[in-house]
Design a protein around this motif. Structure first.
Motif, PDB file in Angstrom:
ATOM      1  N   SER A 343       6.738   3.433   6.970  1.00 26.18           N
ATOM      2  CA  SER A 343       6.195   2.141   6.567  1.00 26.18           C
ATOM      3  C   SER A 343       4.757   2.034   7.053  1.00 26.18           C
ATOM      4  N   TYR A 346      -0.806  -3.622   6.149  1.00 28.65           N
ATOM      5  CA  TYR A 346      -1.842  -3.700   5.118  1.00 28.65           C
ATOM      6  C   TYR A 346      -3.159  -3.120   5.640  1.00 28.65           C
ATOM      7  N   LEU A 364      -1.673  -4.924  -3.271  1.00 30.14           N
ATOM      8  CA  LEU A 364      -0.356  -4.784  -2.645  1.00 30.14           C
ATOM      9  C   LEU A 364       0.615  -5.826  -3.170  1.00 30.14           C
ATOM     10  N   GLN A 368       4.025  -4.946  -5.120  1.00 32.27           N
ATOM     11  CA  GLN A 368       5.324  -5.482  -4.718  1.00 32.27           C
ATOM     12  C   GLN A 368       6.067  -6.074  -5.904  1.00 32.27           C
ATOM     13  N   VAL A 373       5.867  -1.188  -4.180  1.00 32.61           N
ATOM     14  CA  VAL A 373       5.793  -1.411  -2.741  1.00 32.61           C
ATOM     15  C   VAL A 373       6.875  -2.419  -2.394  1.00 32.61           C
ATOM     16  N   THR A 374       7.561  -2.193  -1.282  1.00 32.35           N
ATOM     17  CA  THR A 374       8.596  -3.134  -0.856  1.00 32.35           C
ATOM     18  C   THR A 374       8.345  -3.547   0.588  1.00 32.35           C
ATOM     19  N   GLU A 375       8.841  -4.722   0.933  1.00 32.56           N
ATOM     20  CA  GLU A 375       8.607  -5.261   2.270  1.00 32.56           C
ATOM     21  C   GLU A 375       9.649  -4.746   3.236  1.00 32.56           C
ATOM     22  N   LYS A 379       6.713  -7.550   8.935  1.00 33.87           N
ATOM     23  CA  LYS A 379       5.540  -7.657   8.065  1.00 33.87           C
ATOM     24  C   LYS A 379       4.939  -6.289   7.749  1.00 33.87           C
ATOM     25  N   ARG A 380       5.823  -5.335   7.549  1.00 30.39           N
ATOM     26  CA  ARG A 380       5.388  -3.989   7.183  1.00 30.39           C
ATOM     27  C   ARG A 380       5.764  -3.719   5.727  1.00 30.39           C
ATOM     28  N   LEU A 381       5.149  -2.712   5.153  1.00 25.37           N
ATOM     29  CA  LEU A 381       5.346  -2.389   3.746  1.00 25.37           C
ATOM     30  C   LEU A 381       5.712  -0.918   3.615  1.00 25.37           C
ATOM     31  N   ARG A 382       6.241  -0.559   2.448  1.00 30.12           N
ATOM     32  CA  ARG A 382       6.597   0.837   2.199  1.00 30.12           C
ATOM     33  C   ARG A 382       6.461   1.131   0.706  1.00 30.12           C
TER      34      ARG A 382
END
Length: 740
Positions: A343, A346, A364, A368, A373-375, A379-382
């Motif tokens: 992950s 931003y 981003l 999403q 992109v998924t949460e 508050k991290r993204l992947r």
């Protein structure tokens, strides 16, 4: 004589039948009202027709009786109201989303194609039939436009709704204005569930939402444009399934036996599916098809998916999304694919894309919305597996500037966090130089910089080996050197040891002897704390030859380095219970540290306290108390963490003194230690402090309280199979001493 209330209801039913199913009621009324000058208006205006029929029934009682019989017979034989029948019986998860669909009004249900919006709406229609007695309809607006983005044929949609409600085509007015009136008048008094799929804009919905206060309209849309959710604020966004629901869905389609035969392969397939409903369904079908052809179809399928194999229409949809992204977002996607970790934040996304953080936010958000992109928690993204697979099918392979940018970003954050946390209070052998113009570390109020690093540990693990292989040796050794503070304050020893392996190789590539000594000794220290003593011994064995190559061993920095090597060796012996050997090593470290002159150097206070700790274990309490005086005198009083450790060792010595009064002093001292440590954010001493409280309570004769403390310690140690669990367990069940 007919009751007025009953007569009014009969008239209303007659008008509704006249404008929906038609039949004998319509024939009867038009025959009675034919020849009137306002006949044309009556045929298109339900309110005017209702008023005319009421006057007719009031003037001729026979009309009321005949109408009652006709309405009764038609209602008895009328077909069932329209219902939505789910195309698939499988719906898992979505409990929270379903709860938000109840009631009336308009609800916007958004999410990328394949996320399960239609399935959720269908199942809601089936389960809530009693709430909408006049029926439930699902209309796909995509069937009424010439492709995405094309104008919606509003009149055609209204006609489809009216026909679904039973209105005969010949009774549907032809003019757009009249059709709108008929649509609104007919739907207004009804209690319906109206589902409009493929909604693209607020204009689509404004034209189709009827003035029906007791109905529910579900608007299914992929992008949820801002103006749509502004106009209709009840918004339910859908994303991937909850953990575990993907397996239930996969098993329902592929079969229980297939998963039971290869649970590892099933897990790998589900990882590639990323809990995205359409992908799970397509993969389950593909797995079932392969079951008769391959010994381990799930393992084979997982490998195919990881290499970018297409899953029919589902993958084709993601390929279209990728191709349709603006160039800037395509470039962002490709940059994100170079992040090896699970992950990212931003800020990391901006770093890997080579731009400012504010420049990636809109991209981003859009990625999403299309499930590229998924949460993730915190508050991290992947980047989703589907996005990576689409990029692979498009021929994109990582290998650009993204990796060096990402490594340098994390290097900078780690070095800044180390400097923020420890200032000049610790020995650093890595190069602390950062690029000119580096922005200061931005922390939230009350945030500890170490927690920034802890959150990135999985990323560092994934990044270390690629960074070494890319020749980013300086940056990797900076990162590993800064990460020492994580081990000091938070633990995560095994992950740090894994990261450090690549750091050792990079230090060797740089040919920096002091740096190699520090990184290798740090690795030995980590293995010692992990109770992996053969591996620690192997690392210590590498230090002798390097020490012979150390130029100018008596410089201030190199004396600190040599003292730290003795310190780590002493820790190795202490962890093995070899207190005599540990005492000798800590004494050598203390001798060197004394030559440095005490404060501002931490070494003398640190090594006096470590030596005192093992002297307590050896029963030399007098020597321990003397060393503790030296330790406290050479510990910065503002450094609460180091000072708390001195007091903790003093509490241990008091507990072992055999004096009840001294034990009570210890019992009073340990909570103060806890209060000193807590604000520093160092939580790896919790167990040691709790055990010390138990020791002090035991020495005071409060055996029940002692066992409570020790039980808490044992439970946490046992949960992670720590080697010390057995020793603490033995304390819990020890017999109290006899009181004479």
């Amino acid at each position: 004589m007919t009751d007025p209330v009953v007569q009014t209801e009969i008239v209303k039913q007659a008008i509704a039948l006249c404008f929906t199913t038609g039949g004998k009621v319509a024939e009867y009324l038009w025959k009675k009202l034919s020849g009137r000058r306002d006949e044309k208006r009556l045929r298109s205006d339900p309110a005017a027709l209702e008023a005319a029929v009421r006057r007719l029934a009031a003037e001729d009682p026979a009309v009321a009786g005949e109408l009652r019989e006709l309405v009764g017979s038609m209602l008895a034989m009328r077909q069932a109201r329209p219902r939505i029948v789910p195309r698939s019986p499988n719906l898992y998860d979505r409990v929270g989303a379903q709860a938000q669909l109840a009631g009336t009004g308009v609800v916007v249900l958004s999410g990328p194609s394949g996320v399960g919006k239609t399935a959720l709406a269908e199942h809601h229609g089936m389960r809530s039939g009693g709430a909408y007695p006049d029926g439930a309809l699902l209309i796909d607006l995509g069937d009424h436009r010439d492709g995405p983005g094309a104008p919606l044929r509003i009149s055609q949609v209204r006609e489809a709704v009216l026909q679904a409600l039973g209105v005969e085509p010949k009774l549907i007015t032809s003019g757009a204005g009249e059709l709108k009136t008929q649509y609104n008048d007919l739907l207004g008094p009804l209690r319906l569930l109206l589902v409009f799929d493929s909604v693209e804009s607020v204009r689509d919905l404004q034209a189709l939402v009827p003035p029906a206060p007791t109905s529910l309209v579900l608007a299914l849309t992929e992008g949820a444009p801002d103006e749509l959710v502004t106009q209709y604020p009840r918004h339910v966004p859908l994303s991937r399934l909850e953990e575990g629901a993907d397996r239930m869905l996969f098993e329902a389609i592929a079969g229980t036996d297939l998963l039971a035969a290869d649970p590892e392969g099933a897990h790998e397939v589900l990882v590639e599916c990323d809990r995205f409903p359409a992908t799970v369904v397509a993969a389950a079908i593909a797995a079932r098809q392969r079951a008769a052809l391959a010994a381990r179809p799930l393992k084979l399928l997982a490998k195919e998916l990881s290499s970018g194999r297409a899953l029919g229409p589902v993958s084709a949809a993601f390929d279209r999304v990728l191709a349709g992204l603006p160039r800037r977002e395509q470039d962002l996607c490709r940059a994100l694919s170079e992040i090896p970790g699970p992950s990212f934040t931003y800020e990391a996304a901006a770093a890997v894309a080579g731009c400012e953080p504010f420049e990636v936010l809109d991209g981003l958000v859009h990625l999403q919305s299309v499930f590229f992109v998924t949460e993730e928690p915190g508050k991290r993204l992947r980047l989703t597996k589907q996005a990576r697979q689409a990029l692979a099918r498009a021929g994109h392979a990582p290998g650009g500037e993204g990796l060096p940018r990402l490594v340098r970003f994390h290097r900078t954050r780690a070095v800044q966090a180390d400097q923020w946390k420890m200032g000049r209070r610790r020995l650093r052998l890595y190069d602390e130089t950062l690029p000119a113009g580096t922005e200061p570390l931005d922390l939230a109020p009350g945030q500890d910089a170490v927690d920034l690093l802890v959150a990135e540990i999985p990323v560092y693990r994934a990044l270390a080996e690629p960074a070494h292989d890319a020749g980013l040796h300086l940056e990797l050794t900076q990162l590993c050197g800064a990460l020492e503070i994580v081990g000091l304050h938070r633990g995560h020893l095994r992950e740090l040891a894994e990261i450090n392996r690549s750091g050792i190789a990079s230090a060797k590539a740089l040919g920096d002897v002091p740096l190699q000594l520090r990184v290798i000794a740090q690795q030995a220290r980590l293995y010692s704390l992990l109770q992996e003593f053969p591996r620690a011994e192997k690392e210590f064995g590498k230090l002798g030859e390097l020490l012979q190559r150390l130029e100018f061993p008596d410089t201030e920095t190199n004396r600190q380095l040599r003292a730290s090597l003795w310190e780590f060796r002493g820790l190795f012996h202490r962890e093995r219970g070899q207190y005599t050997e540990a005492s000798a090593c800590f004494f050598e470290a203390l001798k060197i540290s004394r030559t440095l002159g005490g404060l501002p150097f931490r070494g003398q206070g640190l090594h006096a306290r470590m030596l005192a700790n093992v002297q307590v274990m050896l029963g030399d309490l007098a020597g321990a108390f003397q060393l503790l005086e030296e330790a406290e005198a050479n510990t910065d009083p503002e450094n609460k963490r180091d000072l708390a450790q001195v007091w903790l060792v003093r509490a241990k010595a008091l507990s072992r003194s055999g004096s009840v009064d001294a034990a009570r002093q210890a019992l009073d001292l340990v909570p103060e230690v806890w209060r000193m440590v807590a604000p520093t954010g160092s939580d790896q001493y919790d167990l040691e402090i709790a055990e010390a409280l138990g020791d002090a309570a035991w020495s005071c004769g409060d055996f029940t309280k002692a066992r409570e403390y020790w039980s808490g310690v044992w439970q946490r140690l046992q949960a992670v199979k720590h080697p010390r669990a057995d020793a603490v367990h033995a304390k819990i069940y020890a017999e109290p001493p006899l009181i004479r």
